[in-house]
Design a protein around this motif. Sequence first.
Motif, PDB file in Angstrom:
ATOM      1  N   HIS A  42       0.800  -1.220   0.000  1.00  0.00           N
ATOM      2  CA  HIS A  42       0.000   0.000   0.000  1.00  0.00           C
ATOM      3  C   HIS A  42       0.836   1.275   0.000  1.00  0.00           C
ATOM      4  CE1 HIS A  42      -3.834  -2.095   0.629  1.00  0.00           C
ATOM      5  NE2 HIS A  42      -3.164  -2.908   1.411  1.00  0.00           N
ATOM      6  N   PHE A  43       2.080   1.165   0.453  1.00  0.00           N
ATOM      7  CA  PHE A  43       2.975   2.327   0.507  1.00  0.00           C
ATOM      8  C   PHE A  43       4.349   1.926  -0.005  1.00  0.00           C
ATOM      9  CE2 PHE A  43      -0.182   2.629   3.852  1.00  0.00           C
ATOM     10  CZ  PHE A  43      -0.738   3.879   3.612  1.00  0.00           C
ATOM     11  N   SER A  44       4.904   2.735  -0.882  1.00  0.00           N
ATOM     12  CA  SER A  44       6.172   2.355  -1.516  1.00  0.00           C
ATOM     13  C   SER A  44       7.317   2.270  -0.517  1.00  0.00           C
ATOM     14  CB  SER A  44       6.514   3.348  -2.637  1.00  0.00           C
ATOM     15  OG  SER A  44       6.594   4.675  -2.124  1.00  0.00           O
ATOM     16  N   ASP A  45       7.301   3.124   0.496  1.00  0.00           N
ATOM     17  CA  ASP A  45       8.328   3.105   1.537  1.00  0.00           C
ATOM     18  C   ASP A  45       7.837   3.943   2.721  1.00  0.00           C
ATOM     19  OD1 ASP A  45       8.583   5.742   0.674  1.00  0.00           O
ATOM     20  OD2 ASP A  45      10.392   5.341  -0.501  1.00  0.00           O
ATOM     21  N   LYS A  46       8.657   4.065   3.741  1.00  0.00           N
ATOM     22  CA  LYS A  46       8.262   4.823   4.929  1.00  0.00           C
ATOM     23  C   LYS A  46       7.998   6.287   4.581  1.00  0.00           C
ATOM     24  CE  LYS A  46       9.910   6.446   9.411  1.00  0.00           C
ATOM     25  NZ  LYS A  46      11.029   6.506  10.360  1.00  0.00           N
ATOM     26  N   ASP A  47       8.798   6.857   3.714  1.00  0.00           N
ATOM     27  CA  ASP A  47       8.620   8.250   3.335  1.00  0.00           C
ATOM     28  C   ASP A  47       7.240   8.479   2.728  1.00  0.00           C
ATOM     29  OD1 ASP A  47       9.925  10.890   3.160  1.00  0.00           O
ATOM     30  OD2 ASP A  47       9.673  10.623   1.002  1.00  0.00           O
ATOM     31  N   ASP A  48       6.788   7.529   1.914  1.00  0.00           N
ATOM     32  CA  ASP A  48       5.459   7.610   1.307  1.00  0.00           C
ATOM     33  C   ASP A  48       4.377   7.537   2.385  1.00  0.00           C
ATOM     34  OD1 ASP A  48       3.446   7.609  -0.693  1.00  0.00           O
ATOM     35  OD2 ASP A  48       3.394   5.410  -0.665  1.00  0.00           O
ATOM     36  N   LEU A  49       4.568   6.669   3.376  1.00  0.00           N
ATOM     37  CA  LEU A  49       3.605   6.521   4.458  1.00  0.00           C
ATOM     38  C   LEU A  49       3.554   7.793   5.311  1.00  0.00           C
ATOM     39  CD1 LEU A  49       1.616   4.985   6.183  1.00  0.00           C
ATOM     40  CD2 LEU A  49       3.520   3.723   7.211  1.00  0.00           C
ATOM     41  N   VAL A  50       4.701   8.367   5.600  1.00  0.00           N
ATOM     42  CA  VAL A  50       4.741   9.620   6.357  1.00  0.00           C
ATOM     43  C   VAL A  50       4.033  10.722   5.572  1.00  0.00           C
ATOM     44  CG1 VAL A  50       6.248  11.462   7.228  1.00  0.00           C
ATOM     45  CG2 VAL A  50       6.849   9.069   7.647  1.00  0.00           C
ATOM     46  N   TYR A  51       4.340  10.817   4.294  1.00  0.00           N
ATOM     47  CA  TYR A  51       3.745  11.845   3.439  1.00  0.00           C
ATOM     48  C   TYR A  51       2.222  11.745   3.428  1.00  0.00           C
ATOM     49  CZ  TYR A  51       2.211  14.062  -0.905  1.00  0.00           C
ATOM     50  OH  TYR A  51       1.525  14.819  -1.821  1.00  0.00           O
ATOM     51  N   GLN A  52       1.708  10.538   3.227  1.00  0.00           N
ATOM     52  CA  GLN A  52       0.257  10.374   3.142  1.00  0.00           C
ATOM     53  C   GLN A  52      -0.418  10.574   4.494  1.00  0.00           C
ATOM     54  OE1 GLN A  52      -1.609   7.628   0.510  1.00  0.00           O
ATOM     55  NE2 GLN A  52       0.340   6.924  -0.355  1.00  0.00           N
ATOM     56  N   SER A  53       0.230  10.144   5.569  1.00  0.00           N
ATOM     57  CA  SER A  53      -0.328  10.314   6.914  1.00  0.00           C
ATOM     58  C   SER A  53      -0.407  11.788   7.291  1.00  0.00           C
ATOM     59  CB  SER A  53       0.520   9.563   7.951  1.00  0.00           C
ATOM     60  OG  SER A  53       0.564   8.187   7.678  1.00  0.00           O
ATOM     61  N   ILE A  54       0.677  12.515   7.040  1.00  0.00           N
ATOM     62  CA  ILE A  54       0.718  13.944   7.362  1.00  0.00           C
ATOM     63  C   ILE A  54      -0.260  14.710   6.485  1.00  0.00           C
ATOM     64  CG2 ILE A  54       2.151  16.019   7.323  1.00  0.00           C
ATOM     65  CD1 ILE A  54       2.768  14.126   9.663  1.00  0.00           C
ATOM     66  N   SER A  55      -0.316  14.363   5.211  1.00  0.00           N
ATOM     67  CA  SER A  55      -1.244  15.032   4.292  1.00  0.00           C
ATOM     68  C   SER A  55      -2.683  14.847   4.758  1.00  0.00           C
ATOM     69  CB  SER A  55      -1.089  14.472   2.877  1.00  0.00           C
ATOM     70  OG  SER A  55       0.193  14.755   2.360  1.00  0.00           O
ATOM     71  N   GLY A  56      -3.017  13.628   5.183  1.00  0.00           N
ATOM     72  CA  GLY A  56      -4.370  13.346   5.660  1.00  0.00           C
ATOM     73  C   GLY A  56      -4.710  14.142   6.900  1.00  0.00           C
ATOM     74  N   PHE A  57      -3.752  14.254   7.829  1.00  0.00           N
ATOM     75  CA  PHE A  57      -3.967  14.997   9.075  1.00  0.00           C
ATOM     76  C   PHE A  57      -4.173  16.486   8.791  1.00  0.00           C
ATOM     77  CE2 PHE A  57      -2.100  17.258  12.799  1.00  0.00           C
ATOM     78  CZ  PHE A  57      -3.050  16.887  13.733  1.00  0.00           C
ATOM     79  N   ILE A  58      -3.343  17.041   7.930  1.00  0.00           N
ATOM     80  CA  ILE A  58      -3.461  18.459   7.581  1.00  0.00           C
ATOM     81  C   ILE A  58      -4.786  18.731   6.876  1.00  0.00           C
ATOM     82  CG2 ILE A  58      -2.528  20.241   6.035  1.00  0.00           C
ATOM     83  CD1 ILE A  58       0.270  19.262   6.827  1.00  0.00           C
ATOM     84  N   CYS A  59      -5.203  17.792   6.029  1.00  0.00           N
ATOM     85  CA  CYS A  59      -6.494  17.928   5.336  1.00  0.00           C
ATOM     86  C   CYS A  59      -7.645  17.993   6.343  1.00  0.00           C
ATOM     87  CB  CYS A  59      -6.706  16.717   4.435  1.00  0.00           C
ATOM     88  SG  CYS A  59      -6.902  17.161   2.740  1.00  0.00           S
ATOM     89  N   GLU A  60      -7.585  17.151   7.374  1.00  0.00           N
ATOM     90  CA  GLU A  60      -8.613  17.138   8.414  1.00  0.00           C
ATOM     91  C   GLU A  60      -8.669  18.485   9.132  1.00  0.00           C
ATOM     92  OE1 GLU A  60      -8.082  13.989  11.224  1.00  0.00           O
ATOM     93  OE2 GLU A  60      -8.122  12.422   9.689  1.00  0.00           O
ATOM     94  N   ILE A  61      -7.503  19.011   9.488  1.00  0.00           N
ATOM     95  CA  ILE A  61      -7.440  20.284  10.199  1.00  0.00           C
ATOM     96  C   ILE A  61      -8.020  21.406   9.341  1.00  0.00           C
ATOM     97  CG2 ILE A  61      -5.845  22.072  11.013  1.00  0.00           C
ATOM     98  CD1 ILE A  61      -4.135  19.917  12.243  1.00  0.00           C
ATOM     99  N   HIS A  62      -7.626  21.446   8.071  1.00  0.00           N
ATOM    100  CA  HIS A  62      -8.113  22.509   7.189  1.00  0.00           C
ATOM    101  C   HIS A  62      -9.629  22.407   6.993  1.00  0.00           C
ATOM    102  CE1 HIS A  62      -7.960  25.680   4.309  1.00  0.00           C
ATOM    103  NE2 HIS A  62      -8.417  24.919   3.334  1.00  0.00           N
TER     104      HIS A  62
END
Length: 203
Positions: A42-62
């Motif tokens: 589901h995620f190419s590497d840890k960096d991809d997982l961090v990116y998608q997790s942070i993006s999702g959190f920021i989207c929720e806040i906005h």
Amino acid sequence: MEIQERIMDKAFSLFRQFGTRSITMDDIAEKMGISKKTLYAHFSDKDDLVYQSISGFICEIHKECLENKQHSKDAIEELFLVMEMIDRKLRNINPVILLDLQKAHPKAYEVFLDYQQNHLSAVIAENLERGMKDGLYRQDLNVRILTNYRVHGCTLCFQPDAFPGEYDMTKVQQVLLENFLYGVASSKGYKLIEKYKQLSQNK
């Protein structure tokens, strides 16, 4: 919940508690009781997982910031709703997470910077203009300078050196926002702040 969403949810839970650098893909797989193979499906590497997790959190806040603006009666109530959101979203988050993104996950850090410099700035500026229009904020405010000041104030608690030792990051954010609000309020707005504070304390 889809497996990808469950992985992101668990990963962000670990990242917010310990930072990103100290959490490995092995840790996430173990905590979820799944194989690393499933993670990498589901995620190419840890960096991809961090990116998608942070993006999702920021989207929720906005999204919640926009909802607060829509549902609030005035600019001051909007900021009190933001204080409540901060308490929910940032409670127990490790301030080192932002430094980790800056050092180890530049793509995710760029998402944060984009949100800070564009979306967050717009929300703050619109709140200031709304408050001035309704006579709740002083008419002599420099919106551009105060917007920039508030944007950077939002990230101050993510800088461990700014508040050495143990401290409640949520409390820091609330104190900074409350003092910002008192600083921009007119006499009419000041009375409304006191009213909303009392209502908040009675909850």
